[in-house]
Design an enzyme around this catalytic site. Structure first.
Site, PDB file in Angstrom:
ATOM      1  N   HIS A   1      10.070 -21.095  28.223  1.00  0.00           N
ATOM      2  CA  HIS A   1      11.317 -20.696  28.277  1.00  0.00           C
ATOM      3  C   HIS A   1      11.797 -20.727  26.928  1.00  0.00           C
ATOM      4  O   HIS A   1      11.471 -21.333  25.958  1.00  0.00           O
ATOM      5  CB  HIS A   1      12.302 -21.868  29.022  1.00  0.00           C
ATOM      6  CG  HIS A   1      11.733 -21.948  30.560  1.00  0.00           C
ATOM      7  ND1 HIS A   1      12.230 -20.955  31.467  1.00  0.00           N
ATOM      8  CD2 HIS A   1      10.838 -22.632  31.015  1.00  0.00           C
ATOM      9  CE1 HIS A   1      11.869 -21.316  32.680  1.00  0.00           C
ATOM     10  NE2 HIS A   1      11.005 -22.473  32.561  1.00  0.00           N
TER      11      HIS A   1
ATOM     12  N   ARG B   1      -5.072 -27.101  13.884  1.00  0.00           N
ATOM     13  CA  ARG B   1      -5.302 -26.738  12.483  1.00  0.00           C
ATOM     14  C   ARG B   1      -6.500 -26.289  12.100  1.00  0.00           C
ATOM     15  O   ARG B   1      -7.478 -26.946  12.785  1.00  0.00           O
ATOM     16  CB  ARG B   1      -4.525 -27.771  11.594  1.00  0.00           C
ATOM     17  CG  ARG B   1      -3.251 -28.025  11.720  1.00  0.00           C
ATOM     18  CD  ARG B   1      -2.840 -28.898  10.434  1.00  0.00           C
ATOM     19  NE  ARG B   1      -1.564 -29.632  10.514  1.00  0.00           N
ATOM     20  CZ  ARG B   1      -0.278 -29.062  10.811  1.00  0.00           C
ATOM     21  NH1 ARG B   1      -0.252 -27.706  10.865  1.00  0.00           N
ATOM     22  NH2 ARG B   1       0.733 -29.797  10.853  1.00  0.00           N
TER      23      ARG B   1
END
Length: 170
Positions: free
Chosen positions: A81, A143
């Site tokens: 959303h 990462r």
């Protein structure tokens, strides 16, 4: 003989998924996976494996390449959303996972992410950005850890399943 029940259950599961519109390659193994949405949005390439307790949201397409390992508890999401949308409307984006990728246990792949060919996503990682081919990522947020040394693969994750080896032999 002990594994026959698991093989039959897997075969029934695959037939049911195909009947509902999923596109599945040859020699795939899909364990107890929860799907949400239309299965016509799902494709899984030859020789790929999806572990139990995994969840795949299908508000947009999810395309998984060949010889991909998706371990237990992985969540693949295609909907979210808008944080600043006053109507809190659903935003959807596809997920693509390249050939020979490995998504380790309990990783979460967020909407719109592409996991490159041969990439590895570490256990428990949350991936919100594309992962380059032949790289290893880990963490929350995921990462870059390092590049993979090899860039040519011949393995098939589904063949390393005891159930499949019992069925097909080595």
């Amino acid at each position: 003989m002990l594994l026959l029940g698991r093989l039959l259950a897997a075969s029934r599961r695959q037939r049911a998924l195909r009947r509902q519109g999923a596109m599945l390659g040859e020699l795939v193994m899909i364990n107890a996976v929860e799907f949400e949405g239309t299965l016509r949005c799902f494709s899984l390439g030859t020789g790929s494996f999806i572990g139990k307790r995994s969840f795949i949201q299908l508000h947009a397409p999810v395309r998984v390449g060949a010889h991909v390992a998706i371990n237990e508890g992985v969540r693949i999401l295609t909907g979210t959303h808008g944080l600043d949308d006053p109507a809190w409307r659903l935003k959807v984006a596809p997920v693509v996972i390249g050939d020979y990728a490995w998504i380790a246990t309990d990783a979460i792949i967020l909407p719109g992410v592409t996991i490159g060919e041969g990439a590895v996503v570490g256990a428990g990682s949350v991936v919100g950005r594309d992962v380059q081919p032949y790289t290893v990522v880990a963490g929350n947020p995921a990462r870059f850890i390092r590049a993979r040394a090899a860039q040519t693969f011949t393995y098939s994750p589904v063949r390393s399943s005891a159930v499949v080896e019992a069925w097909m032999g080595k």
